[in-house]
Design a protein around this motif. Structure first.
Motif, PDB file in Angstrom:
ATOM      1  N   ASP A 106       0.840  -1.193   0.000  1.00 43.61           N
ATOM      2  CA  ASP A 106       0.000   0.000   0.000  1.00 43.61           C
ATOM      3  C   ASP A 106       0.870   1.237   0.000  1.00 43.61           C
ATOM      4  N   LEU A 107       0.431   2.252  -0.739  1.00 43.76           N
ATOM      5  CA  LEU A 107       1.124   3.528  -0.790  1.00 43.76           C
ATOM      6  C   LEU A 107       0.434   4.500   0.144  1.00 43.76           C
ATOM      7  N   LEU A 108       1.219   5.186   0.966  1.00 49.52           N
ATOM      8  CA  LEU A 108       0.707   6.228   1.849  1.00 49.52           C
ATOM      9  C   LEU A 108       1.550   7.479   1.644  1.00 49.52           C
ATOM     10  N   VAL A 109       0.892   8.625   1.505  1.00 49.37           N
ATOM     11  CA  VAL A 109       1.600   9.893   1.394  1.00 49.37           C
ATOM     12  C   VAL A 109       1.020  10.819   2.444  1.00 49.37           C
ATOM     13  N   ILE A 110       1.867  11.224   3.403  1.00 44.89           N
ATOM     14  CA  ILE A 110       1.445  12.082   4.508  1.00 44.89           C
ATOM     15  C   ILE A 110       2.269  13.355   4.463  1.00 44.89           C
ATOM     16  N   ALA A 111       1.587  14.502   4.437  1.00 45.56           N
ATOM     17  CA  ALA A 111       2.271  15.793   4.309  1.00 45.56           C
ATOM     18  C   ALA A 111       2.284  16.536   5.636  1.00 45.56           C
ATOM     19  N   PHE A 112       3.312  17.362   5.800  1.00 40.84           N
ATOM     20  CA  PHE A 112       3.485  18.198   6.990  1.00 40.84           C
ATOM     21  C   PHE A 112       3.818  19.618   6.549  1.00 40.84           C
ATOM     22  N   ASN A 113       3.539  20.575   7.415  1.00 36.52           N
ATOM     23  CA  ASN A 113       3.832  21.973   7.104  1.00 36.52           C
ATOM     24  C   ASN A 113       5.283  22.337   7.372  1.00 36.52           C
ATOM     25  N   VAL A 125      11.367  10.825   2.192  1.00 35.63           N
ATOM     26  CA  VAL A 125      10.899  12.139   2.619  1.00 35.63           C
ATOM     27  C   VAL A 125      11.132  13.104   1.464  1.00 35.63           C
ATOM     28  N   VAL A 126      10.076  13.796   1.075  1.00 42.18           N
ATOM     29  CA  VAL A 126      10.155  14.807   0.028  1.00 42.18           C
ATOM     30  C   VAL A 126      10.022  16.166   0.701  1.00 42.18           C
ATOM     31  N   THR A 127      10.998  17.036   0.479  1.00 43.48           N
ATOM     32  CA  THR A 127      10.941  18.386   1.043  1.00 43.48           C
ATOM     33  C   THR A 127      10.780  19.386  -0.088  1.00 43.48           C
ATOM     34  N   ARG A 128      10.213  20.511   0.271  1.00 44.95           N
ATOM     35  CA  ARG A 128      10.003  21.587  -0.698  1.00 44.95           C
ATOM     36  C   ARG A 128      10.455  22.900  -0.069  1.00 44.95           C
ATOM     37  N   PRO A 129      11.775  23.157  -0.068  1.00 47.75           N
ATOM     38  CA  PRO A 129      12.297  24.364   0.574  1.00 47.75           C
ATOM     39  C   PRO A 129      11.801  25.654  -0.076  1.00 47.75           C
ATOM     40  N   ALA A 130      11.575  25.622  -1.372  1.00 45.40           N
ATOM     41  CA  ALA A 130      11.074  26.796  -2.089  1.00 45.40           C
ATOM     42  C   ALA A 130       9.949  26.353  -3.015  1.00 45.40           C
ATOM     43  N   ALA A 131       9.228  27.301  -3.560  1.00 46.70           N
ATOM     44  CA  ALA A 131       8.058  26.989  -4.379  1.00 46.70           C
ATOM     45  C   ALA A 131       8.398  26.138  -5.597  1.00 46.70           C
ATOM     46  N   ASP A 142      10.359   7.997  -8.757  1.00 48.03           N
ATOM     47  CA  ASP A 142      10.812   9.349  -8.433  1.00 48.03           C
ATOM     48  C   ASP A 142       9.974  10.429  -9.111  1.00 48.03           C
ATOM     49  N   ASP A 143       9.588  10.208 -10.359  1.00 43.05           N
ATOM     50  CA  ASP A 143       8.773  11.198 -11.065  1.00 43.05           C
ATOM     51  C   ASP A 143       7.413  11.367 -10.393  1.00 43.05           C
ATOM     52  N   PHE A 144       6.832  10.259  -9.940  1.00 39.13           N
ATOM     53  CA  PHE A 144       5.564  10.314  -9.220  1.00 39.13           C
ATOM     54  C   PHE A 144       5.709  11.125  -7.931  1.00 39.13           C
ATOM     55  N   MET A 145       6.818  10.905  -7.198  1.00 38.95           N
ATOM     56  CA  MET A 145       7.023  11.644  -5.951  1.00 38.95           C
ATOM     57  C   MET A 145       7.187  13.141  -6.209  1.00 38.95           C
ATOM     58  N   ARG A 146       7.883  13.498  -7.287  1.00 42.12           N
ATOM     59  CA  ARG A 146       8.036  14.917  -7.616  1.00 42.12           C
ATOM     60  C   ARG A 146       6.687  15.541  -7.991  1.00 42.12           C
ATOM     61  N   GLU A 147       5.877  14.790  -8.736  1.00 41.88           N
ATOM     62  CA  GLU A 147       4.559  15.282  -9.143  1.00 41.88           C
ATOM     63  C   GLU A 147       3.665  15.527  -7.929  1.00 41.88           C
ATOM     64  N   VAL A 148       3.591  14.547  -7.037  1.00 42.23           N
ATOM     65  CA  VAL A 148       2.762  14.692  -5.831  1.00 42.23           C
ATOM     66  C   VAL A 148       3.399  15.704  -4.880  1.00 42.23           C
ATOM     67  N   GLY A 149       4.734  15.804  -4.895  1.00 44.50           N
ATOM     68  CA  GLY A 149       5.428  16.771  -4.047  1.00 44.50           C
ATOM     69  C   GLY A 149       5.039  18.210  -4.331  1.00 44.50           C
ATOM     70  N   ASN A 150       4.494  18.477  -5.511  1.00 42.68           N
ATOM     71  CA  ASN A 150       4.013  19.821  -5.818  1.00 42.68           C
ATOM     72  C   ASN A 150       2.823  20.226  -4.960  1.00 42.68           C
ATOM     73  N   LYS A 151       2.139  19.258  -4.343  1.00 39.96           N
ATOM     74  CA  LYS A 151       1.015  19.544  -3.458  1.00 39.96           C
ATOM     75  C   LYS A 151       1.467  19.957  -2.058  1.00 39.96           C
ATOM     76  N   VAL A 152       2.764  19.776  -1.771  1.00 38.50           N
ATOM     77  CA  VAL A 152       3.312  20.130  -0.460  1.00 38.50           C
ATOM     78  C   VAL A 152       3.536  21.639  -0.417  1.00 38.50           C
ATOM     79  N   THR A 153       3.178  22.248   0.686  1.00 39.23           N
ATOM     80  CA  THR A 153       3.382  23.691   0.823  1.00 39.23           C
ATOM     81  C   THR A 153       4.876  23.999   0.905  1.00 39.23           C
ATOM     82  N   PRO A 154       5.322  25.117   0.334  1.00 45.56           N
ATOM     83  CA  PRO A 154       6.741  25.486   0.444  1.00 45.56           C
ATOM     84  C   PRO A 154       7.168  25.552   1.912  1.00 45.56           C
TER      85      PRO A 154
END
Length: 178
Positions: free
Chosen positions: A3-10, A38-44, A101-113
């Motif tokens: 199962d795939l789980l994606v949990i986001a944090f601020n 862990v996918v981080t989004r330091p900037a937009a 990796d491409d899937f993670m980058r695509e979904v990572g766009n939903k993470v707030t900067p």
């Protein structure tokens, strides 16, 4: 089936803390993870992937071993080790194990900067014990995407929101035990 789980944090720290706690739970045989990133989004416009397994380094180590072994057979172990390390590192770099990796980058766009997301590929899990152990993350994380059933996904969302005790089944609410 996993199962795939994606949990986001601020924030970034919570993602790394959750992954560390889940790795600890894996050592206690409460969960079996195939991948935890862990996918981080330091900037937009910047998305960074923090893999648990460095395939390039693992490939170089394995290639060095096999290259040395083959080099010993042909009486030139140093050349064999160098060629093996190089080819192993290249193979490790080109290999994409676990979550794409491409899937993670695509979904990572939903993470707030400034935030993070934890991508988990879970083979098996003792759900009630895992949810209880990660109770420190209640109201800090939100579910972005899962491959769970609608019922199980809702239980996960409620557990992360801290609105329901994950240890009490629906039919046992209000029941008194002796």
């Amino acid at each position: 089936m996993s199962d795939l789980l994606v949990i986001a944090f601020n924030d970034e720290t919570s993602g790394f803390e959750l992954r560390a706690e889940l790795v600890k739970l894996q050592s206690e045989y409460l969960i079996k993870l195939e991948d935890a990133v862990v996918v981080t989004r330091p900037a937009a416009d910047d998305i960074q992937l923090h893999q648990t397994l460095n395939l390039t380094a693992a490939g170089a180590v394995g290639g060095t071993f096999w290259g040395t072994l083959v080099g010993l057979l042909f009486l030139n172990p140093l050349v064999g080790a160098a060629v093996g390390a190089g080819s192993g590192a290249l193979a490790g770099y080109l290999t994409d194990y676990g979550i794409n990796d491409d899937f993670m980058r695509e979904v990572g766009n939903k993470v707030t900067p400034g935030g993070s997301a934890v991508f988990l590929l879970v083979r098996e899990m003792t759900g009630d014990k895992v949810l209880d152990r990660i109770s420190d993350f209640h109201s800090r994380g939100r579910v972005i995407q899962t491959s769970l059933s609608n019922e199980d996904e809702e239980k996960l969302r409620e557990a992360l929101a801290g609105t329901q005790s994950p240890l009490v089944p629906e039919d046992a609410k209000g029941a008194v035990t002796k």
